[in-house]
Write a protein that holds these residues in place. Sequence first.
Motif, mmCIF file in Angstrom:
data_model
loop_
_atom_site.group_PDB
_atom_site.id
_atom_site.type_symbol
_atom_site.label_atom_id
_atom_site.label_comp_id
_atom_site.label_asym_id
_atom_site.label_seq_id
_atom_site.Cartn_x
_atom_site.Cartn_y
_atom_site.Cartn_z
ATOM 1 N N PHE A 1 -4.197 11.655 0.317
ATOM 2 C CA PHE A 1 -3.540 10.342 0.233
ATOM 3 C C PHE A 1 -3.794 9.557 1.517
ATOM 4 C CE2 PHE A 1 0.061 7.753 1.556
ATOM 5 C CZ PHE A 1 0.127 6.824 0.519
ATOM 6 N N SER A 2 -3.570 10.250 2.624
ATOM 7 C CA SER A 2 -3.699 9.615 3.925
ATOM 8 C C SER A 2 -5.137 9.147 4.181
ATOM 9 C CB SER A 2 -3.247 10.622 4.980
ATOM 10 O OG SER A 2 -3.184 10.003 6.196
ATOM 11 N N ALA A 3 -6.107 9.968 3.784
ATOM 12 C CA ALA A 3 -7.517 9.612 4.004
ATOM 13 C C ALA A 3 -7.897 8.364 3.209
ATOM 14 C CB ALA A 3 -8.413 10.790 3.617
ATOM 15 N N ARG A 4 -7.338 8.206 2.000
ATOM 16 C CA ARG A 4 -7.723 7.050 1.152
ATOM 17 C C ARG A 4 -6.839 5.829 1.362
ATOM 18 N NH1 ARG A 4 -8.376 7.823 -5.003
ATOM 19 N NH2 ARG A 4 -8.836 5.596 -4.811
ATOM 20 N N PHE A 5 -5.539 6.071 1.613
ATOM 21 C CA PHE A 5 -4.597 4.939 1.607
ATOM 22 C C PHE A 5 -3.862 4.746 2.943
ATOM 23 C CE2 PHE A 5 -5.078 6.383 -2.775
ATOM 24 C CZ PHE A 5 -5.489 5.210 -3.370
ATOM 25 N N GLY A 6 -4.136 5.605 3.912
ATOM 26 C CA GLY A 6 -3.462 5.465 5.204
ATOM 27 C C GLY A 6 -4.079 4.341 6.031
ATOM 28 N N LEU A 7 -3.242 3.620 6.767
ATOM 29 C CA LEU A 7 -3.737 2.543 7.647
ATOM 30 C C LEU A 7 -4.155 3.165 8.974
ATOM 31 C CD1 LEU A 7 -1.077 -0.270 7.021
ATOM 32 C CD2 LEU A 7 -3.301 0.000 5.934
ATOM 33 N N THR A 8 -5.448 3.108 9.247
ATOM 34 C CA THR A 8 -6.013 3.668 10.480
ATOM 35 C C THR A 8 -6.794 2.551 11.191
ATOM 36 O OG1 THR A 8 -8.013 4.269 9.292
ATOM 37 C CG2 THR A 8 -6.312 5.973 9.446
ATOM 38 N N PRO A 9 -7.138 2.747 12.467
ATOM 39 C CA PRO A 9 -7.936 1.718 13.154
ATOM 40 C C PRO A 9 -9.238 1.412 12.413
ATOM 41 C CG PRO A 9 -7.076 3.291 14.733
ATOM 42 C CD PRO A 9 -6.731 3.832 13.385
ATOM 43 N N GLU A 10 -9.886 2.416 11.805
ATOM 44 C CA GLU A 10 -11.145 2.190 11.075
ATOM 45 C C GLU A 10 -10.906 1.259 9.884
ATOM 46 O OE1 GLU A 10 -10.024 5.421 11.852
ATOM 47 O OE2 GLU A 10 -11.212 5.195 13.695
ATOM 48 N N VAL B 1 0.848 -1.194 0.000
ATOM 49 C CA VAL B 1 0.000 0.000 0.000
ATOM 50 C C VAL B 1 0.880 1.239 0.000
ATOM 51 C CG1 VAL B 1 -1.831 1.257 1.223
ATOM 52 C CG2 VAL B 1 -1.726 -1.225 1.391
ATOM 53 N N GLY B 2 0.614 2.154 -0.937
ATOM 54 C CA GLY B 2 1.355 3.432 -0.914
ATOM 55 C C GLY B 2 2.106 3.674 -2.200
ATOM 56 N N VAL C 1 -2.119 2.400 14.896
ATOM 57 C CA VAL C 1 -1.815 1.174 14.133
ATOM 58 C C VAL C 1 -0.385 0.703 14.409
ATOM 59 C CG1 VAL C 1 -1.603 0.211 11.797
ATOM 60 C CG2 VAL C 1 -3.565 1.646 12.375
ATOM 61 N N MET C 2 0.505 1.642 14.685
ATOM 62 C CA MET C 2 1.889 1.255 15.025
ATOM 63 C C MET C 2 1.906 0.314 16.235
ATOM 64 S SD MET C 2 4.114 2.688 13.003
ATOM 65 C CE MET C 2 5.689 2.743 13.829
ATOM 66 N N HIS C 3 0.908 0.468 17.115
ATOM 67 C CA HIS C 3 0.870 -0.351 18.340
ATOM 68 C C HIS C 3 -0.146 -1.497 18.254
ATOM 69 C CE1 HIS C 3 3.587 2.467 20.139
ATOM 70 N NE2 HIS C 3 2.827 3.454 19.731
ATOM 71 N N ASN D 1 6.382 7.394 8.263
ATOM 72 C CA ASN D 1 5.811 8.739 8.465
ATOM 73 C C ASN D 1 4.481 8.547 9.167
ATOM 74 O OD1 ASN D 1 7.036 10.118 5.328
ATOM 75 N ND2 ASN D 1 7.915 10.216 7.357
ATOM 76 N N GLN D 2 4.538 8.570 10.502
ATOM 77 C CA GLN D 2 3.317 8.334 11.283
ATOM 78 C C GLN D 2 2.279 9.391 10.951
ATOM 79 O OE1 GLN D 2 3.395 7.637 15.488
ATOM 80 N NE2 GLN D 2 5.260 6.415 15.342
ATOM 81 N N GLY D 3 1.021 8.937 10.812
ATOM 82 C CA GLY D 3 -0.062 9.889 10.516
ATOM 83 C C GLY D 3 -0.249 10.073 9.023
ATOM 84 N N ILE D 4 0.656 9.516 8.191
ATOM 85 C CA ILE D 4 0.459 9.608 6.730
ATOM 86 C C ILE D 4 0.107 8.213 6.205
ATOM 87 C CG2 ILE D 4 1.495 10.235 4.513
ATOM 88 C CD1 ILE D 4 3.046 12.401 6.055
#
Length: 301
Positions: free
Chosen positions: A234-243, A156-157, A270-272, A261-264
């Motif tokens: 980019f982050s909204a569509r391809f970022g790994l988030t808990p959701e 991803v990315g 997700v890191m944890h 790049n945390q948050g991107i």
Amino acid sequence: MSFLGKSFLDTDSLHPEQISILFDKAKKLRSKPYLSPKGKTVALIFFEPSTRTRSSFEMAAVRLGCHVLNLDPTRSSVSKGETVLDTVLNIEAMGPDCMVIRHSSGGVPALLSRNLKVPVINAGDGMRGHPTQALLDAFTILEERKRIEGERVLFVGDISHSRVARSNFQLLSKLGATLGICSPSTLIPPHLAAKGFKIFSKLEEALEWATVCMALRMQTERQESFQVPSMKEFSARFGLTPEKLKYLSNEAIILHPGPVNQGIEISQTVMHDPRTKILSQVRNGVFVRAALLSEILGVEV
Ligand code: CP
């Protein structure tokens, strides 16, 4: 087939049997204390910044009882106009047994290896390849998922500018994984669809499919112009988030070669996440690189 005295420049030329030898040795090294001094020297020559790869090779060499010669090209005579080839020929004249080289231009470690007598290990060259990163990624998949063949590995990315992706594509397809990508269309090399990659435009669908998800950093330093409308989009569509991770199986794993790049591309939460194995990748890298060095240098383990 033997690595002894040979350069290691890409994953393409690796035979599956050689990969097994390295992985078995990496496991053996993991359970061993540091080896006694071997009278061998590994030169680390990084013409581009590095945290993980340089330190990992240094730890690997130290574990094998080798000395390390660390050259910082920003403080070397390259900054006074000396060519890269002259610099490495001068280092070679001092007698190291192996050189680990990173450069921002693709093909430089291979070019230098043709002019050197000592073996060269490619520690990352431009967008071309990062073979030891791919080896440690494959080793981590095997450790965490107990197999590589049949795994569905999603990238991803920023695929276009990623040397990690290129080396992983070569290595993981050789080992029988199925590969998928999810990325803005501007960051997917057009030929990949023809090569049988599964291409996803929706991250949710991609995560439902994957057993391994590797997030890649947006490589802005290698992009000629910004290739997504904005980092926020980019982050909204391809970022790994808990959701987004609700779509990923609980047994799947998340990898990232770093730097993150945390948050991107990946959120702090997700890191944890227990599925995130980024520090296992880093830990495994020391043993995989130690295995490779021991094979090339002929160090008994
Ligand atoms: N993964 C990786 O190559 O990281 P560094 O740039 O810190 O070496």
